[in-house]
Design a protein around this motif. Sequence first.
Motif, PDB file in Angstrom:
ATOM      1  N   ALA A  71       0.868  -1.292   0.136  1.00 19.29           N
ATOM      2  CA  ALA A  71       0.011  -0.030  -0.116  1.00 19.29           C
ATOM      3  C   ALA A  71       0.910   1.230   0.081  1.00 19.29           C
ATOM      4  O   ALA A  71       0.628   2.108  -0.693  1.00 19.29           O
ATOM      5  N   CYS A  72       1.836   1.227   0.597  1.00 21.99           N
ATOM      6  CA  CYS A  72       2.859   2.365   0.628  1.00 21.99           C
ATOM      7  C   CYS A  72       3.331   2.743  -0.612  1.00 21.99           C
ATOM      8  O   CYS A  72       3.440   3.753  -1.397  1.00 21.99           O
ATOM      9  N   SER A  73       3.953   1.499  -1.365  1.00 18.46           N
ATOM     10  CA  SER A  73       4.400   1.677  -2.816  1.00 18.46           C
ATOM     11  C   SER A  73       3.228   2.231  -3.793  1.00 18.46           C
ATOM     12  O   SER A  73       3.389   3.219  -4.487  1.00 18.46           O
ATOM     13  N   ALA A  74       2.073   1.677  -3.602  1.00 19.32           N
ATOM     14  CA  ALA A  74       1.020   2.303  -4.438  1.00 19.32           C
ATOM     15  C   ALA A  74       0.585   3.525  -4.073  1.00 19.32           C
ATOM     16  O   ALA A  74       0.224   4.191  -5.099  1.00 19.32           O
ATOM     17  N   GLY A  75       0.453   3.924  -2.927  1.00 19.70           N
ATOM     18  CA  GLY A  75       0.115   5.203  -2.493  1.00 19.70           C
ATOM     19  C   GLY A  75       1.337   6.243  -2.864  1.00 19.70           C
ATOM     20  O   GLY A  75       0.997   7.278  -3.514  1.00 19.70           O
ATOM     21  N   ASP A  76       2.457   6.012  -3.125  1.00 18.96           N
ATOM     22  CA  ASP A  76       3.632   6.809  -3.361  1.00 18.96           C
ATOM     23  C   ASP A  76       3.387   7.133  -4.997  1.00 18.96           C
ATOM     24  O   ASP A  76       3.573   8.183  -5.554  1.00 18.96           O
ATOM     25  N   THR A  77       3.299   5.852  -5.646  1.00 14.32           N
ATOM     26  CA  THR A  77       3.065   5.958  -7.356  1.00 14.32           C
ATOM     27  C   THR A  77       1.970   6.849  -7.622  1.00 14.32           C
ATOM     28  O   THR A  77       1.862   7.608  -8.377  1.00 14.32           O
ATOM     29  N   TRP A  78       0.834   6.480  -7.170  1.00 21.38           N
ATOM     30  CA  TRP A  78      -0.492   7.115  -7.379  1.00 21.38           C
ATOM     31  C   TRP A  78      -0.304   8.673  -7.321  1.00 21.38           C
ATOM     32  O   TRP A  78      -0.768   9.461  -7.785  1.00 21.38           O
ATOM     33  N   ALA A  79       0.385   9.114  -6.014  1.00 19.87           N
ATOM     34  CA  ALA A  79       0.466  10.634  -5.620  1.00 19.87           C
ATOM     35  C   ALA A  79       1.471  11.369  -6.779  1.00 19.87           C
ATOM     36  O   ALA A  79       1.111  12.264  -7.137  1.00 19.87           O
ATOM     37  N   SER A  80       2.472  10.468  -6.988  1.00 22.28           N
ATOM     38  CA  SER A  80       3.445  11.043  -8.229  1.00 22.28           C
ATOM     39  C   SER A  80       2.637  11.042  -9.316  1.00 22.28           C
ATOM     40  O   SER A  80       2.928  12.031 -10.189  1.00 22.28           O
ATOM     41  N   GLU A  81       2.133  10.058  -9.806  1.00 24.15           N
ATOM     42  CA  GLU A  81       1.481  10.046 -11.308  1.00 24.15           C
ATOM     43  C   GLU A  81       0.491  10.862 -11.240  1.00 24.15           C
ATOM     44  O   GLU A  81       0.079  11.540 -12.476  1.00 24.15           O
TER      45      GLU A  81
END
Length: 382
Positions: A227-237
């Motif tokens: 979930a941490c990796s997904a949250g960071d990617t969603w925030a960046s993209e």
Amino acid sequence: MAARPGRGSGRARGEEGEEEEMRGGSGVADALRPVLPRQVFSLRLPMSYYQGDFFREYLKMMANIVVLNLLICISLALWIVSMTASTYYGTLRPISPWRWLFSVLVPLTIAIQGYKKKSLDHSGALGGLVVGFILTVANYSFFTSLFVFFVTSSKLTKWKKDIKKQIDSEYKEGGQRNWVQVFCNGGVPTELAVLYMIENGPGEIPIDFSEQYTASWMCLSLLGALACSAGDTWASEIGSVMSKSKPRLITTWEKVPVGTNGAVTLVGLLSSLLGGMAVGVAYFITQLIFVTDLELSAPQWPIILFGAAAGLLGSIVDSYLGATMQYSGFDQNIGMVVNHQTKDSKHISGKPILDNNAVNLFSSIIIALVLPGVAWCFWPRS
């Protein structure tokens, strides 16, 4: 007698003609002599290129075969060990043939599709195959969480790519991820999946601290890392292209250019919350499908809430590490933010200690350690 000189003169003229033809031929040969080596060289050069390409493709094919064979051997070994352990101890559940087959074929199919669509490069596809196999054979909830993270991240990376090319100096076509990026995002979940199988064996269990304390801890750690990796990617993209306001540096709250490491926006933070929630929803739905004794265990709906919390908290931790330990500078020559110092770059924030992959790795480790402790305090007991 009179005819003899004629024949003789004819031979003489013929001999002279032959000598002239030979001289003419030698002239042509002399003319072609400096040309032919260049032609031969020009023919040999592409052939060497073709041979080099063929050799590289051959090595890739052999690497695929070797990794696939190793994966099959490892999976068979795990199956035999689990069968032996369940026979002698009677506590661990063995790996069924169907689970073994699913764990090989489905990650293999996803890795191939990811490589074809340029979401993964060759090394990333092989690394993703290993990560996908281990998570799938351990727990189907692990697999669906990883699948949602990979699919959504790949789609969002390609979304509005024309805009991202103008603000990201390191943007790759298709967002290709290599083996380093795969293991920085999937290394922690892979290790936790192995520990989960050692502790509980392969299979799905409800998260219940009162009945399965250690296994529940590992499940929430893995959920937190993904979930941490997904949250960071969603925030960046999403935040980089959808936010109407300029991002602010998380440490000083100053406005900075788009693409600065450690910069946050309201849209990005909300996106990280949704990204973690998407992973939590995938985990929760899989629990409902494959866990048989949910009515006797603690409620599972908090998985969604803690997934969302892990996505948001992971994005904040990632931003703080990026603002302090990752260099950001604005390059006047290209008009974009760069992650390494150049002669035309003006420093914005951070020190050149970590790169983006290391920041992602440390963020997932921190969330994997923190989330289970927080969840243990608030999780409803059965």
